[in-house]
Design a protein around this motif. Structure first.
Motif, PDB file in Angstrom:
ATOM      1  N   ASP A  71     -25.727  30.071 -24.230  1.00  0.00           N
ATOM      2  CA  ASP A  71     -24.844  30.354 -25.359  1.00  0.00           C
ATOM      3  C   ASP A  71     -24.417  29.055 -26.037  1.00  0.00           C
ATOM      4  OD1 ASP A  71     -23.037  31.296 -27.175  1.00  0.00           O
ATOM      5  OD2 ASP A  71     -21.597  32.051 -25.715  1.00  0.00           O
ATOM      6  N   ALA A  72     -24.986  28.795 -27.201  1.00  0.00           N
ATOM      7  CA  ALA A  72     -24.642  27.599 -27.970  1.00  0.00           C
ATOM      8  C   ALA A  72     -23.392  27.816 -28.822  1.00  0.00           C
ATOM      9  CB  ALA A  72     -25.813  27.179 -28.853  1.00  0.00           C
ATOM     10  N   GLY A  73     -22.763  28.989 -28.702  1.00  0.00           N
ATOM     11  CA  GLY A  73     -21.535  29.246 -29.440  1.00  0.00           C
ATOM     12  C   GLY A  73     -21.746  29.411 -30.928  1.00  0.00           C
ATOM     13  N   VAL A  74     -22.899  29.935 -31.329  1.00  0.00           N
ATOM     14  CA  VAL A  74     -23.204  30.070 -32.754  1.00  0.00           C
ATOM     15  C   VAL A  74     -22.295  31.110 -33.410  1.00  0.00           C
ATOM     16  CG1 VAL A  74     -24.969  30.767 -34.426  1.00  0.00           C
ATOM     17  CG2 VAL A  74     -25.598  29.371 -32.456  1.00  0.00           C
ATOM     18  N   ARG A  75     -21.750  30.745 -34.542  1.00  0.00           N
ATOM     19  CA  ARG A  75     -20.963  31.659 -35.374  1.00  0.00           C
ATOM     20  C   ARG A  75     -21.645  31.733 -36.732  1.00  0.00           C
ATOM     21  NH1 ARG A  75     -15.035  32.955 -36.126  1.00  0.00           N
ATOM     22  NH2 ARG A  75     -14.589  32.965 -38.361  1.00  0.00           N
ATOM     23  N   TYR A  76     -21.782  32.953 -37.230  1.00  0.00           N
ATOM     24  CA  TYR A  76     -22.407  33.200 -38.521  1.00  0.00           C
ATOM     25  C   TYR A  76     -21.366  33.519 -39.571  1.00  0.00           C
ATOM     26  CZ  TYR A  76     -27.419  33.321 -37.751  1.00  0.00           C
ATOM     27  OH  TYR A  76     -28.723  32.978 -37.532  1.00  0.00           O
ATOM     28  N   ALA A  77     -21.589  33.057 -40.785  1.00  0.00           N
ATOM     29  CA  ALA A  77     -20.824  33.491 -41.951  1.00  0.00           C
ATOM     30  C   ALA A  77     -21.839  33.851 -43.032  1.00  0.00           C
ATOM     31  CB  ALA A  77     -19.887  32.390 -42.438  1.00  0.00           C
ATOM     32  N   SER A  78     -21.732  35.046 -43.576  1.00  0.00           N
ATOM     33  CA  SER A  78     -22.727  35.523 -44.543  1.00  0.00           C
ATOM     34  C   SER A  78     -22.059  36.102 -45.768  1.00  0.00           C
ATOM     35  CB  SER A  78     -23.641  36.575 -43.903  1.00  0.00           C
ATOM     36  OG  SER A  78     -24.402  36.012 -42.856  1.00  0.00           O
ATOM     37  N   ARG A  79     -22.807  36.031 -46.861  1.00  0.00           N
ATOM     38  CA  ARG A  79     -22.285  36.492 -48.143  1.00  0.00           C
ATOM     39  C   ARG A  79     -23.448  36.858 -49.041  1.00  0.00           C
ATOM     40  NH1 ARG A  79     -17.909  32.958 -51.748  1.00  0.00           N
ATOM     41  NH2 ARG A  79     -16.717  34.774 -52.494  1.00  0.00           N
ATOM     42  N   ARG A  80     -23.230  37.825 -49.910  1.00  0.00           N
ATOM     43  CA  ARG A  80     -24.261  38.186 -50.889  1.00  0.00           C
ATOM     44  C   ARG A  80     -23.920  37.586 -52.252  1.00  0.00           C
ATOM     45  NH1 ARG A  80     -28.089  43.266 -50.297  1.00  0.00           N
ATOM     46  NH2 ARG A  80     -28.045  43.552 -48.034  1.00  0.00           N
ATOM     47  N   SER A 115     -24.560  29.059 -40.493  1.00  0.00           N
ATOM     48  CA  SER A 115     -24.192  29.141 -39.081  1.00  0.00           C
ATOM     49  C   SER A 115     -23.947  27.755 -38.528  1.00  0.00           C
ATOM     50  CB  SER A 115     -25.273  29.853 -38.261  1.00  0.00           C
ATOM     51  OG  SER A 115     -26.458  29.081 -38.201  1.00  0.00           O
ATOM     52  N   GLY A 116     -23.131  27.715 -37.468  1.00  0.00           N
ATOM     53  CA  GLY A 116     -22.868  26.473 -36.773  1.00  0.00           C
ATOM     54  C   GLY A 116     -22.679  26.743 -35.300  1.00  0.00           C
ATOM     55  N   THR A 117     -23.145  25.823 -34.468  1.00  0.00           N
ATOM     56  CA  THR A 117     -22.959  25.950 -33.027  1.00  0.00           C
ATOM     57  C   THR A 117     -21.539  25.514 -32.651  1.00  0.00           C
ATOM     58  OG1 THR A 117     -23.826  23.739 -32.580  1.00  0.00           O
ATOM     59  CG2 THR A 117     -25.413  25.552 -32.606  1.00  0.00           C
ATOM     60  N   ARG A 118     -21.226  25.609 -31.368  1.00  0.00           N
ATOM     61  CA  ARG A 118     -19.871  25.343 -30.878  1.00  0.00           C
ATOM     62  C   ARG A 118     -19.366  23.984 -31.370  1.00  0.00           C
ATOM     63  NH1 ARG A 118     -20.869  27.043 -26.375  1.00  0.00           N
ATOM     64  NH2 ARG A 118     -19.845  29.073 -26.533  1.00  0.00           N
ATOM     65  N   GLY A 119     -18.173  23.994 -31.986  1.00  0.00           N
ATOM     66  CA  GLY A 119     -17.598  22.787 -32.557  1.00  0.00           C
ATOM     67  C   GLY A 119     -17.915  22.598 -34.022  1.00  0.00           C
ATOM     68  N   GLY A 120     -18.805  23.400 -34.566  1.00  0.00           N
ATOM     69  CA  GLY A 120     -19.161  23.283 -35.980  1.00  0.00           C
ATOM     70  C   GLY A 120     -19.253  24.635 -36.652  1.00  0.00           C
ATOM     71  N   SER A 177     -19.848  39.480 -52.870  1.00  0.00           N
ATOM     72  CA  SER A 177     -19.220  40.048 -51.678  1.00  0.00           C
ATOM     73  C   SER A 177     -18.307  38.990 -51.079  1.00  0.00           C
ATOM     74  CB  SER A 177     -20.262  40.480 -50.642  1.00  0.00           C
ATOM     75  OG  SER A 177     -20.767  39.351 -49.942  1.00  0.00           O
ATOM     76  N   GLY A 178     -17.444  39.426 -50.175  1.00  0.00           N
ATOM     77  CA  GLY A 178     -16.688  38.484 -49.383  1.00  0.00           C
ATOM     78  C   GLY A 178     -17.541  37.926 -48.267  1.00  0.00           C
ATOM     79  N   VAL A 179     -16.930  37.083 -47.454  1.00  0.00           N
ATOM     80  CA  VAL A 179     -17.627  36.464 -46.329  1.00  0.00           C
ATOM     81  C   VAL A 179     -17.413  37.305 -45.074  1.00  0.00           C
ATOM     82  CG1 VAL A 179     -17.740  34.420 -44.849  1.00  0.00           C
ATOM     83  CG2 VAL A 179     -17.423  34.162 -47.318  1.00  0.00           C
ATOM     84  N   THR A 180     -18.493  37.569 -44.364  1.00  0.00           N
ATOM     85  CA  THR A 180     -18.442  38.287 -43.091  1.00  0.00           C
ATOM     86  C   THR A 180     -18.889  37.351 -41.984  1.00  0.00           C
ATOM     87  OG1 THR A 180     -18.990  40.369 -44.202  1.00  0.00           O
ATOM     88  CG2 THR A 180     -19.285  40.284 -41.820  1.00  0.00           C
ATOM     89  N   VAL A 181     -18.167  37.355 -40.864  1.00  0.00           N
ATOM     90  CA  VAL A 181     -18.520  36.471 -39.758  1.00  0.00           C
ATOM     91  C   VAL A 181     -18.953  37.293 -38.544  1.00  0.00           C
ATOM     92  CG1 VAL A 181     -16.995  34.611 -40.521  1.00  0.00           C
ATOM     93  CG2 VAL A 181     -16.145  36.332 -38.925  1.00  0.00           C
ATOM     94  N   PHE A 182     -19.751  36.659 -37.687  1.00  0.00           N
ATOM     95  CA  PHE A 182     -20.277  37.307 -36.485  1.00  0.00           C
ATOM     96  C   PHE A 182     -20.495  36.228 -35.444  1.00  0.00           C
ATOM     97  CE2 PHE A 182     -23.933  39.021 -33.975  1.00  0.00           C
ATOM     98  CZ  PHE A 182     -23.315  40.173 -33.503  1.00  0.00           C
ATOM     99  N   ALA A 183     -20.063  36.475 -34.209  1.00  0.00           N
ATOM    100  CA  ALA A 183     -20.127  35.420 -33.201  1.00  0.00           C
ATOM    101  C   ALA A 183     -20.729  35.860 -31.877  1.00  0.00           C
ATOM    102  CB  ALA A 183     -18.727  34.853 -32.970  1.00  0.00           C
TER     103      ALA A 183
END
Length: 483
Positions: free
Chosen positions: A203-212, A256-261, A293-299
């Motif tokens: 688990d690299a701690g990736v967090r996604y933020a997406s937008r259209r 996307s960014g891994t843990r810490g970013g 659209s707004g920003v949606t995040v997923f972790a």
């Protein structure tokens, strides 16, 4: 109400009505007497609309050629159906503007592969509609599976709570778990006396933020994938930015960014984050497009592999897709792995072993594991190097492999043979061992045949979009780099 397994042709129960579940149903329908798909959502959309239990659908999805061809093998004509519904078929490598850890890839090579780009809701809807038309397949919604029935030798069905809140037992000769990352089947197997299934998590701690975005005029079709990759050798969080053309003249943008970013969920910070990746091309394009659209995040992005094929699992049970192997979405392999697993399932069924036999389930588990091996190695071979990664760190073999991979990536910036071989593996058309062939080893040793590019290779139409005045001005601390 209690049902028992059928005395005639096998009865299959598939857990989950998402992409993996519907593909499993398509794979087994020709060989089963009855395929029942159990889905917790109360209603499955009759159009390409969001599903409550598929939060990752808000993020960019691509289906590499190997995955698309696997779905096509199960449901002939499905690629044409996707395209008719608005999906894009993007040629690779010339339809991709990609900044690799070793530099810009060229686009002058002849296309050898492709990917399908569309919203996840559209991709799932087309497949679901086709599967609902298959004989012997039924989809039952509004039911929550709470466990398995059977014992240490055989799974005999499932326990569920129906839409009225009543408990039911549904018998089956074969249960296929396609419930995704949240699968509880390892616990359910233990509950009936089954084994403890070994599991590996990276688990690299990736967090996604997406937008259209609404694509700028002239960029609605025939637009390349734009991808700025992270460099896992840099000893800092890996930041990634991707633009995919999807239906309705839109761009689906995922950062996307891994843990810490990790990226923020704030709309006002979305494009600022895009300027923090290794090159600002994505940010410059977004500044000329209109967000819709707004920003949606997923972790929930950890790589997780459950080794069902190595355990003494009771007969009558198979896991598929994310329920068996879930991958960091940044590599775009999740849907393809589910499709390849379903093709492996069909191949076992076509071998004529009865679906209810221990030999079928045992062979299917092994075949599904083999189909995921390349994607798993690609994902964890990168993610283990990011700071703060949870799980076993890179071994000496991992470090040797990473050094060789980087040499290949560097060679690919100026060698068409290496581009084809790397794309064979990335598109999941060929196993990773093709990268160890004599010609590829020699190319890696010699390096790129052409000088590195000093910037992205863009067409006149793509440069025309960038030449327009930006609709939004970046903040001063993010405007220090240009193209």
């Amino acid at each position: 109400m209690t049902q028992s397994p059928a005395a005639g042709p096998a009865r299959v129960v598939v857990l989950g009505g998402g992409l993996a579940g519907t593909l499993a149903a398509a794979a087994l329908a020709p060989y089963a007497g009855d395929v029942l798909v159990l889905e917790q959502d109360g209603v499955l959309p009759a159009t390409p609309a969001p599903r409550p239990r598929l939060p990752q659908a808000a993020h960019a999805h691509m289906l590499w050629a190997g995955g698309a061809e696997a779905v096509e093998a199960l449901l002939p004509g499905v690629v044409d159906d996707w395209l008719a519904a608005g999906a894009h078929r993007i040629p690779i490598p010339n339809g991709m503007v990609s900044f690799s850890p070793a530099g810009w890839y060229r686009r002058s090579w002849a296309p050898t592969h492709y990917l399908i780009s569309a919203g996840r809701d559209l991709l799932d809807w087309v497949v679901r509609r086709r599967v609902q038309e298959l004989p012997r397949v039924r989809i039952r919604t509004g039911v929550k599976v709470t466990g398995l029935t059977g014992d240490a030798t055989r799974v005999r069905g499932v326990q569920l709570t129906n839409a009225e809140g009543r408990r039911e037992l549904v018998g089956a000769d074969l249960v296929v778990d396609a419930t995704g990352r949240g699968s509880r089947s390892t616990q359910w197997l233990r509950d009936i006396g089954g084994p403890t299934v070994r599991e590996t998590v990276v688990d690299a701690g990736v967090r996604y933020a997406s937008r259209r975005y609404r694509a700028p005029e002239g960029a609605e079709r025939d637009w390349p994938v734009v991808h700025v990759a992270a460099d896992p050798r840099a000893d800092r969080p890996g930041l990634v930015a991707t633009i995919l053309s999807v239906e309705d003249g839109q761009w689906h943008v995922s950062l996307s960014g891994t843990r810490g970013g990790e990226p923020s969920s704030g709309d006002e910070l979305f494009e600022d984050f895009a300027r923090r990746v290794r090159h600002p091309l994505v940010a410059e394009l977004l500044a000329r497009a209109e967000p819709i659209s707004g920003v949606t995040v997923f972790a929930r992005t950890a790589n997780r592999r459950r080794y069902f094929e190595q355990a003494d699992v009771p007969a009558g049970f198979v896991a598929l897709g994310d329920a068996a192997t879930s991958l960091n979405p940044v590599y775009g392999h999740g849907m393809s792995v589910a499709a390849l697993g379903a093709v492996a399932l069909r191949a076992r069924a076509a071998a004529r072993a009865p679906l209810s036999s221990p030999a079928f389930a045992r062979g299917a588990r092994r075949a599904i594991a083999r189909s995921t091996a390349a994607a798993w190695s690609l994902a964890v071979g990168q993610d283990r190097f990011y700071p703060g990664c949870i799980g076993a760190g890179p071994t000496f073999a991992d470090r040797l492999g990473a050094r060789y991979t980087h040499r290949l990536v560097r060679a690919a910036t100026g060698n068409g043979l290496v581009v084809r071989k790397l794309t064979d593996v990335m598109a999941l058309r060929r196993p990773a061992r093709v990268l160890a062939g004599p010609a590829v080893l020699l190319a890696a040793a010699l390096g790129p045949r052409r000088a590195p590019l000093d910037g992205p290779e863009l067409t006149e139409a793509e440069r025309a979009v960038l030449s327009r005045p930006p609709l939004r001005t970046p903040q001063p601390d993010t405007a220090d780099r240009g193209i």
